[in-house]
Design an enzyme around this catalytic site. Structure first.
Site, PDB file in Angstrom:
ATOM      1  N   TYR A   1     -27.497  20.061  52.696  1.00 54.52           N
ATOM      2  CA  TYR A   1     -26.392  20.851  53.957  1.00 54.52           C
ATOM      3  C   TYR A   1     -26.709  21.256  54.563  1.00 54.52           C
ATOM      4  CZ  TYR A   1     -21.941  22.953  53.412  1.00 54.52           C
ATOM      5  OH  TYR A   1     -21.119  23.136  53.761  1.00 54.52           O
ATOM      6  N   CYS A   2     -26.683  20.948  55.976  1.00 52.51           N
ATOM      7  CA  CYS A   2     -27.263  22.291  57.069  1.00 52.51           C
ATOM      8  C   CYS A   2     -25.634  22.942  57.417  1.00 52.51           C
ATOM      9  CB  CYS A   2     -27.988  20.888  57.900  1.00 52.51           C
ATOM     10  SG  CYS A   2     -28.686  20.451  57.792  1.00 52.51           S
TER      11      CYS A   2
ATOM     12  N   ARG B   1     -20.381  26.562  44.511  1.00 50.88           N
ATOM     13  CA  ARG B   1     -20.745  27.886  43.879  1.00 50.88           C
ATOM     14  C   ARG B   1     -20.504  28.237  42.110  1.00 50.88           C
ATOM     15  NH1 ARG B   1     -16.957  30.859  48.664  1.00 50.88           N
ATOM     16  NH2 ARG B   1     -19.790  30.803  50.361  1.00 50.88           N
TER      17      ARG B   1
ATOM     18  N   LYS C   1     -45.144  46.746  19.859  1.00 51.37           N
ATOM     19  CA  LYS C   1     -44.858  48.307  19.365  1.00 51.37           C
ATOM     20  C   LYS C   1     -45.465  49.447  19.505  1.00 51.37           C
ATOM     21  CE  LYS C   1     -45.355  45.487  14.294  1.00 51.37           C
ATOM     22  NZ  LYS C   1     -46.656  46.404  13.349  1.00 51.37           N
TER      23      LYS C   1
ATOM     24  N   GLU D   1     -25.662  30.622  50.352  1.00 52.34           N
ATOM     25  CA  GLU D   1     -24.083  30.059  49.412  1.00 52.34           C
ATOM     26  C   GLU D   1     -23.180  31.190  49.864  1.00 52.34           C
ATOM     27  OE1 GLU D   1     -23.047  26.817  46.976  1.00 52.34           O
ATOM     28  OE2 GLU D   1     -25.267  26.177  46.902  1.00 52.34           O
TER      29      GLU D   1
END
Length: 381
Positions: free
Chosen positions: A123-124, A243, A269, A363
């Site tokens: 996705y550009c 999203r 511990k 995003e």
């Protein structure tokens, strides 16, 4: 009405993904991180299992799963390695402009390729000077007869160095901002398409991130998605639909922080007792439990709204922003639970700490999500 319970089929999907993550991904996640290696063979296995491109409709050879089911898979992948999960999610992201705005012919041509062959899509959208400000992009597209010509540079493109198909956005006129944007799809082998160097990143190192360059790239009109000049709404709808998966990835990372911290706290511990007995540790564990339950519910609701065509941008933004912020907090606390050991590569929490940060950035940053949430609350009531 939104129902937060999952079906038997959805539980089975989770178990299939969880087994793959447990048996194949977790054992090599640290090595992939150290080597910054893109594990093509593991992605091929995931594709063979039907765990990639799961939302592509059956009409184009896909499984036609819901956004919620895609999110359930995303959570499990992120539990094992968010870098791996990001590459899986970004294959879906690369297909979304076609699913949102493609014609029937475009979907048959391009989406069917993703189900018939083991391929990557990218996705550009982001650029060197236009990350959060999508409308400020400068990549230019002009019409020349029956063709369109693209020139520009896209940055931070996940899967870019391995992708066969790119969906992207360019502007008819930068001065028009969001009113001049055009969505398109292009094959990697098209003349003028090239990629830049692989980015050296803080975390999520097994995912591939590069620049994608367009130098007088000519495409026919049938590779324009939607109406020219109406690309901005396509990009925004894509983000609304993608999203929830980022929030799901945040939930997966939070759950991994919780599991690793709980196991260590019960074994380690100090002062003669397991550190799980100390209230300071219990409070951090409790915060992780609350964070996981909150983010899981939020991404489920956001995904449900997408699946039911309920357009409430703020729901996806809330899930993404709160999920990312809580993932960073939980990863920070996980390192704290482990103390000095958490700061070393002997244990997985230092990788979780580095991987978590990107969730607040890609995003749409956590700050951009807050702007989206505020504007939806104040001005779109």
């Amino acid at each position: 009405m939104f129902n937060p319970t999952y079906t038997e089929e959805q539980h089975a999907l989770v178990e299939t993904t969880r087994k793959f993550v447990r048996d194949r991904l977790i054992p090599v996640a640290g090595e992939l991180d150290e080597e910054e290696r893109f594990p093509t063979e593991l992605f091929q296995e995931a594709w063979d299992l039907g765990l990639m491109n799961v939302e592509i409709p059956e009409d184009y050879g896909g499984l036609g799963l819901s956004t919620l089911e895609g999110c359930l898979i995303a959570e499990e992948f992120a539990y094992g390695c968010t870098g791996f999960g990001t590459s899986i999610m970004c294959n879906h992201l690369g297909c979304l402009p076609l699913m949102v705005a493609g014609t029937e012919e475009q979907k048959q041509r391009w989406l069917s390729r993703m189900t018939e062959e083991f391929l990557f899509a990218s996705y550009c959208c982001s650029e060197p000077d236009a990350g959060s400000d999508v409308a400020g992009m400068k990549t230019k597209i002009v019409q020349d007869g029956d063709e369109w010509v693209i020139n520009g540079q896209k940055r931070w493109i996940t899967n870019g160095g391995h992708a066969t198909v790119y969906t992207g956005f360019a502007t008819l006129d930068a001065r028009s901002r969001h009113k001049g944007i055009v969505a398109f799809v292009v094959d990697r082998e098209t003349k003028g398409v090239s990629v830049g160097k692989k980015e050296k990143k803080l975390g999520q190192r097994c995912s591939n991130t590069v620049d994608v360059l367009f130098d007088d790239v000519r495409i026919p009109a049938d590779q324009i998605l939607g109406e020219p000049g109406r690309g901005f709404p396509i990009a925004m709808e894509v983000f609304d639909k993608s999203r929830p998966m980022i929030a799901a990835a945040a939930a997966g990372l939070i759950r991994r922080c919780l599991d690793e911290s709980s196991k260590y706290a019960l074994e380690r511990k100090t002062f003669g007792v397991p550190i799980a007995n100390h209230q300071a540790i219990q409070f951090m564990i409790a915060e992780m439990v609350m964070a996981y339950e909150t983010v899981r519910m939020l991404y489920s609701k956001a995904a449900w709204e997408v699946d039911n065509n309920i357009k409430r941008t703020s729901t996806s933004a809330i899930a993404k922003a709160l999920g990312a912020d809580l993932a960073v907090k939980c990863a920070t606390d996980a390192v704290q639970v482990f103390g000095g050991y958490g700061y070393t590569r002997e244990y997985p929490v230092e990788k979780l700490y580095r991987d978590a940060k990107l969730l607040q950035i890609y995003e749409g940053t956590s700050q951009i999500q807050r702007m989206v949430i505020a504007k939806n609350h104040l001005f779109r009531r």
